[in-house]
Design a protein around this motif. Structure first.
Motif, PDB file in Angstrom:
ATOM      1  N   LEU A  80       1.567   7.006  -6.541  1.00  0.00           N
ATOM      2  CA  LEU A  80       0.421   7.819  -6.952  1.00  0.00           C
ATOM      3  C   LEU A  80       0.692   9.297  -6.710  1.00  0.00           C
ATOM      4  O   LEU A  80       0.427  10.138  -7.577  1.00  0.00           O
ATOM      5  N   ASP A  81       1.241   9.621  -5.555  1.00  0.00           N
ATOM      6  CA  ASP A  81       1.578  11.017  -5.264  1.00  0.00           C
ATOM      7  C   ASP A  81       2.552  11.566  -6.304  1.00  0.00           C
ATOM      8  O   ASP A  81       2.391  12.689  -6.799  1.00  0.00           O
ATOM      9  N   GLY A  82       3.565  10.773  -6.630  1.00  0.00           N
ATOM     10  CA  GLY A  82       4.555  11.215  -7.599  1.00  0.00           C
ATOM     11  C   GLY A  82       3.986  11.415  -8.987  1.00  0.00           C
ATOM     12  O   GLY A  82       4.301  12.400  -9.677  1.00  0.00           O
ATOM     13  N   GLU A  83       3.135  10.498  -9.433  1.00  0.00           N
ATOM     14  CA  GLU A  83       2.547  10.608 -10.772  1.00  0.00           C
ATOM     15  C   GLU A  83       1.587  11.778 -10.864  1.00  0.00           C
ATOM     16  O   GLU A  83       1.553  12.486 -11.877  1.00  0.00           O
ATOM     17  N   CYS A  84       0.788  11.996  -9.813  1.00  0.00           N
ATOM     18  CA  CYS A  84      -0.129  13.133  -9.816  1.00  0.00           C
ATOM     19  C   CYS A  84       0.647  14.447  -9.900  1.00  0.00           C
ATOM     20  O   CYS A  84       0.267  15.361 -10.651  1.00  0.00           O
TER      21      CYS A  84
ATOM     22  N   PRO B 235      -6.514  -1.712   3.330  1.00  0.00           N
ATOM     23  CA  PRO B 235      -6.003  -3.083   3.455  1.00  0.00           C
ATOM     24  C   PRO B 235      -6.885  -4.062   2.678  1.00  0.00           C
ATOM     25  O   PRO B 235      -8.106  -3.898   2.610  1.00  0.00           O
ATOM     26  N   TRP B 236      -6.247  -5.057   2.070  1.00  0.00           N
ATOM     27  CA  TRP B 236      -6.995  -6.109   1.383  1.00  0.00           C
ATOM     28  C   TRP B 236      -6.396  -7.457   1.719  1.00  0.00           C
ATOM     29  O   TRP B 236      -5.239  -7.554   2.135  1.00  0.00           O
ATOM     30  N   THR B 237      -7.188  -8.498   1.542  1.00  0.00           N
ATOM     31  CA  THR B 237      -6.694  -9.859   1.711  1.00  0.00           C
ATOM     32  C   THR B 237      -6.054 -10.282   0.392  1.00  0.00           C
ATOM     33  O   THR B 237      -6.726 -10.307  -0.638  1.00  0.00           O
ATOM     34  N   PRO B 238      -4.756 -10.585   0.362  1.00  0.00           N
ATOM     35  CA  PRO B 238      -4.087 -10.894  -0.906  1.00  0.00           C
ATOM     36  C   PRO B 238      -4.673 -12.135  -1.584  1.00  0.00           C
ATOM     37  O   PRO B 238      -5.019 -13.116  -0.916  1.00  0.00           O
ATOM     38  N   VAL B 239      -4.776 -12.055  -2.912  1.00  0.00           N
ATOM     39  CA  VAL B 239      -5.169 -13.199  -3.732  1.00  0.00           C
ATOM     40  C   VAL B 239      -4.166 -13.311  -4.871  1.00  0.00           C
ATOM     41  O   VAL B 239      -3.327 -12.440  -5.081  1.00  0.00           O
TER      42      VAL B 239
ATOM     43  N   LEU C  59       0.825  -1.209   0.000  1.00  0.00           N
ATOM     44  CA  LEU C  59       0.000   0.000   0.000  1.00  0.00           C
ATOM     45  C   LEU C  59       0.857   1.256   0.000  1.00  0.00           C
ATOM     46  O   LEU C  59       0.584   2.216  -0.718  1.00  0.00           O
ATOM     47  N   ASP C  60       1.908   1.258   0.801  1.00  0.00           N
ATOM     48  CA  ASP C  60       2.779   2.430   0.885  1.00  0.00           C
ATOM     49  C   ASP C  60       3.452   2.705  -0.458  1.00  0.00           C
ATOM     50  O   ASP C  60       3.578   3.869  -0.870  1.00  0.00           O
TER      51      ASP C  60
END
Length: 245
Positions: free
Chosen positions: A111-115, A142-146, A104-105
């Motif tokens: 995302l911050d850099g691209e924006c 957070p997500w449960t990895p798949v 996530l980090d």
């Protein structure tokens, strides 16, 4: 004599087709390592590996045609889209690959850099970037990895009639967010989301899928521009961002 068709080519990799054989040439062999291992693990149809001699990977062509193309109406049936959703569910239910995906980090930092790049270089209006950055926040949870394909765009899903005959281009497969795969599959084809979810067969958070549409588009535009692709074509990434306004 078979003609050589250039499927895609840029300074990182190229894919050529000669008859029923695809030749993938990648400067980074770790991408090919992931692709070969992921295809071996995936519980859905994938191309047959004919041979590998770095930096070239030879794959057999899949039967059928791609589910569609970004920026163009898809002629595939609702049942074919549902079958693609079912294939995604089968993959997501499979045992995890041993390698992790981006954290996530890492995603938030990129995302911050691209924006910042999009606004600083005048590629997109600041209000368009800001609005989509806010929408994208819903994906950063957070997500449960798949087991995710990682680039499940419609050109990578092949169908024959109403059945999926195979999925190609596994170099970005990893542990990841199931909603990301569903978002990439329906990017630019929001009208097909219902079909995909009918095949996927479980309740999902549609707002998270919409957030991934914005997030993925914001992350992709610089790479597309720098590699000679047109993110401003009708129905493509910039139009996806505009649709969130």
């Amino acid at each position: 004599m078979e003609e050589v068709e250039v499927v895609v080519a840029h300074n990182e990799r190229a894919t050529l087709r000669v008859g029923d054989v695809f030749l993938k040439i990648d400067a980074d062999q770790t991408n090919t390592d992931v692709e070969v291992e992921a295809m071996a693990m995936a519980p859905i149809p994938t191309p047959e590996v004919l041979w590998r001699k770095p930096p070239v990977l030879a794959l057999a062509a899949l039967p059928g045609t791609a589910l569609g193309r970004l920026g163009e109406p898809s002629t595939a049936s609702s049942a074919a889209w549902a079958a693609a959703g079912a294939a995604a569910r089968t993959l997501h239910n499979a045992p995890l690959p041993p390698w992790p995906g981006r954290s996530l980090d890492e995603i938030a930092s990129r995302l911050d850099g691209e924006c910042a790049w999009l606004v600083t270089n005048g590629v997109l209006p600041a209000d368009l970037v800001t609005r989509n950055r806010r929408v994208a926040e819903a994906a950063l949870r957070p997500w449960t990895p798949v087991f995710t394909h990682g680039d499940l765009q419609i050109t990578h899903v092949f169908v024959d009639g109403d059945e999926v005959t195979g999925v190609i281009d596994w170099s970005e497969a990893s542990q990841g967010d199931a909603m990301f795969d569903l978002a990439i599959l329906t990017l630019g084809h929001e009208e097909r989301l219902g079909d995909v979810l009918a095949g996927y067969g479980m309740d999902v958070d549609v707002d998270v899928i919409r957030a991934w549409w914005s997030l993925r588009s914001l992350l992709a535009i610089r790479w597309l521009v720098e590699h000679g692709f047109d993110a401003f074509s009708p129905g493509c990434e910039v139009d996806v961002l505009r649709s969130r306004m």
